[in-house]
Design a protein around this motif. Structure first.
Motif, PDB file in Angstrom:
ATOM      1  N   ILE A  57      40.992  39.147  41.299  1.00 30.09           N
ATOM      2  CA  ILE A  57      42.252  39.555  40.683  1.00 30.09           C
ATOM      3  C   ILE A  57      43.373  38.786  41.378  1.00 30.09           C
ATOM      4  O   ILE A  57      43.196  38.282  42.497  1.00 30.09           O
ATOM      5  N   TYR A  58      44.558  38.717  40.726  1.00 31.41           N
ATOM      6  CA  TYR A  58      45.636  37.869  41.225  1.00 31.41           C
ATOM      7  C   TYR A  58      46.940  38.643  41.332  1.00 31.41           C
ATOM      8  O   TYR A  58      47.161  39.660  40.668  1.00 31.41           O
ATOM      9  N   SER A  59      47.820  38.103  42.183  1.00 33.21           N
ATOM     10  CA  SER A  59      49.168  38.637  42.322  1.00 33.21           C
ATOM     11  C   SER A  59      50.130  37.488  42.590  1.00 33.21           C
ATOM     12  O   SER A  59      49.795  36.549  43.331  1.00 33.21           O
ATOM     13  N   ARG A  60      51.318  37.556  42.009  1.00 30.66           N
ATOM     14  CA  ARG A  60      52.356  36.549  42.269  1.00 30.66           C
ATOM     15  C   ARG A  60      53.144  36.853  43.537  1.00 30.66           C
ATOM     16  O   ARG A  60      53.704  35.946  44.157  1.00 30.66           O
ATOM     17  N   ASP A  61      53.197  38.132  43.909  1.00 34.36           N
ATOM     18  CA  ASP A  61      54.062  38.525  45.012  1.00 34.36           C
ATOM     19  C   ASP A  61      53.379  39.393  46.059  1.00 34.36           C
ATOM     20  O   ASP A  61      54.018  39.827  47.019  1.00 34.36           O
ATOM     21  N   GLY A  62      52.083  39.674  45.895  1.00 35.03           N
ATOM     22  CA  GLY A  62      51.388  40.556  46.815  1.00 35.03           C
ATOM     23  C   GLY A  62      51.657  42.019  46.578  1.00 35.03           C
ATOM     24  O   GLY A  62      51.096  42.882  47.260  1.00 35.03           O
ATOM     25  N   VAL A  63      52.516  42.330  45.611  1.00 35.25           N
ATOM     26  CA  VAL A  63      52.879  43.718  45.293  1.00 35.25           C
ATOM     27  C   VAL A  63      52.163  44.181  44.033  1.00 35.25           C
ATOM     28  O   VAL A  63      51.510  45.225  44.013  1.00 35.25           O
ATOM     29  N   ASP A  64      52.310  43.413  42.964  1.00 32.63           N
ATOM     30  CA  ASP A  64      51.695  43.768  41.689  1.00 32.63           C
ATOM     31  C   ASP A  64      50.410  42.965  41.490  1.00 32.63           C
ATOM     32  O   ASP A  64      50.428  41.725  41.517  1.00 32.63           O
ATOM     33  N   TRP A  65      49.301  43.679  41.268  1.00 34.36           N
ATOM     34  CA  TRP A  65      47.991  43.065  41.101  1.00 34.36           C
ATOM     35  C   TRP A  65      47.436  43.409  39.720  1.00 34.36           C
ATOM     36  O   TRP A  65      47.558  44.547  39.262  1.00 34.36           O
ATOM     37  N   ASP A  66      46.821  42.425  39.076  1.00 39.43           N
ATOM     38  CA  ASP A  66      46.279  42.615  37.732  1.00 39.43           C
ATOM     39  C   ASP A  66      44.874  43.204  37.830  1.00 39.43           C
ATOM     40  O   ASP A  66      43.872  42.530  37.591  1.00 39.43           O
TER      41      ASP A  66
END
Length: 367
Positions: A57-66
């Motif tokens: 899974i990925y996150s752009r900001d380390g806060v929101d994860w898909d």
């Protein structure tokens, strides 16, 4: 002990047809995203040897994860097997993504391979696939998640637990694997192209122990000096020191880390040079109330402590202390001087086992 400042970033919960999501590791990609790769079980069983692949899974900001859209990275069927797990991630010297994982060979007794896949840019561009443990090894080797380390010399070291294969006395054609293990180490001095095992084989000098030295980890605390740690059933993590980059080790002994048979993780923050240990500090003992109906194994609370030298640690701060859940198999990723992401198993009664759910948490660890 005080509560550490933290926030839950994501929970990867099991569901129908996906009975277990467990241990993983983090890495930063070229496009700025953070990736978290974890063990994703499918089917009906969450047994350690059941159907399992590695998903990301990925996150752009380390806060929101898909968390709703995991993508398979490694499928055991690629190798004609049913189980891959225990991932470590490491940036390689040429910029490749290094993905290390345990492949279980289950057709003629339990054996394992430890493999390194290299990717260019992202997990959709596989470059190579290499064995890190010789294929001729006849026994079962365990390497925990987030345990592969690169030393200041450039050497890559893989700490492994060797579980010998045996035959039952009355069933010569039935193989089984001993639960007691010895610690050993595999190294590469050419950025993962070739591998060898060092001469070191560490055992627990205690005939009453049923674990021996399980699930080893290493951390470089000074140039070429390694701190090694091992899960045991002796109410403590055991520890050892290598003065020569893992070639030789002093005799293991009890550490200051009280613990049930649950893994610890020690890592160095590259932003401030401090070391951090995450573990379960409270051993199981007679008279302690134990939840029933699902497996906890003494794996609560989960705490973190810091060190300036990698050997002497602060008093621990609590991360999780729910007595109805178990917290184990952590992965750490540092995002700043006093910030890190921590992922760990966090299951309880609803999930059926402490291993079946993953929590990703952001921590602030300033003193």
């Amino acid at each position: 002990m005080k509560l550490v400042t933290s926030e839950i970033r994501a929970i990867i919960a099991p569901s129908t047809g996906n009975p277990r999501n467990s241990e993983g590791a983090f890495i930063s990609l070229d496009d700025g995203r953070l990736a978290f790769v974890f063990s994703r079980y499918t089917g009906t069983s969450f047994d350690d040897h059941a159907h399992c692949s590695l998903a990301v899974i990925y996150s752009r900001d380390g806060v929101d994860w898909d968390v709703e859209h995991p993508t398979t990275v490694v499928d055991a069927s690629d190798y004609g097997q049913i189980n891959v797990m225990s991932v470590s991630l490491l940036p390689m010297a040429n910029g490749d993504i290094g993905l290390f994982f345990l492949l279980k060979l289950q057709k003629d007794g339990l054996r394992s391979q430890y493999r390194l896949r290299r990717y260019k840019g992202g997990f959709d561009n596989l470059v190579s696939d290499t064995l890190c443990l010789p294929d001729s090894l006849p026994d079962y080797y365990v390497v925990n998640n987030d345990r592969v380390a690169r030393l200041s010399s450039g050497r890559i070291i893989v700490p492994a637990a060797h579980h010998p294969s045996c035959q039952k006395p009355d069933e010569a054609d039935v193989n089984f694997t001993e639960s007691r293990s010895r610690a050993c180490f595999f190294v590469s001095d050419d950025d993962g192209i070739s591998w060898r095992h060092t001469s070191a084989k560490l055992d627990l000098n205690d005939s009453f122990s049923r674990t021996g030295l399980q699930e080893p980890g290493v951390c470089e605390i000074a140039d070429g000096i390694l701190y090694g740690y091992f899960r045991t059933d002796r109410m403590y993590q055991y520890e050892s020191i290598s003065p020569d980059r893992g070639e030789h080790w002093f005799m293991p002994q009890p550490s200051r880390f009280s613990s049930p048979a649950s893994p610890m993780l020690v890592k160095k923050n590259p932003y401030n040079g401090k070391f951090y240990a995450v573990w379960n500090p409270v051993p199981e003992y007679y008279g302690r109330p134990k939840p029933s109906g699902y497996w906890i194994g003494g794996r609560t609370p989960l705490v973190i402590a810091s060190s300036l030298d990698g050997y002497n640690y602060s008093e621990p701060a609590i991360i999780e202390d729910d007595p109805t859940r178990g917290f184990c198999y952590p992965a750490m990723y540092f995002t700043g001087t006093d910030r890190l992401l921590l992922a760990y198993c966090s299951g309880g009664e609803d999930e059926g086992c402490c291993l079946n759910r993953v929590t990703i948490r952001g921590l602030t660890v300033s003193e």
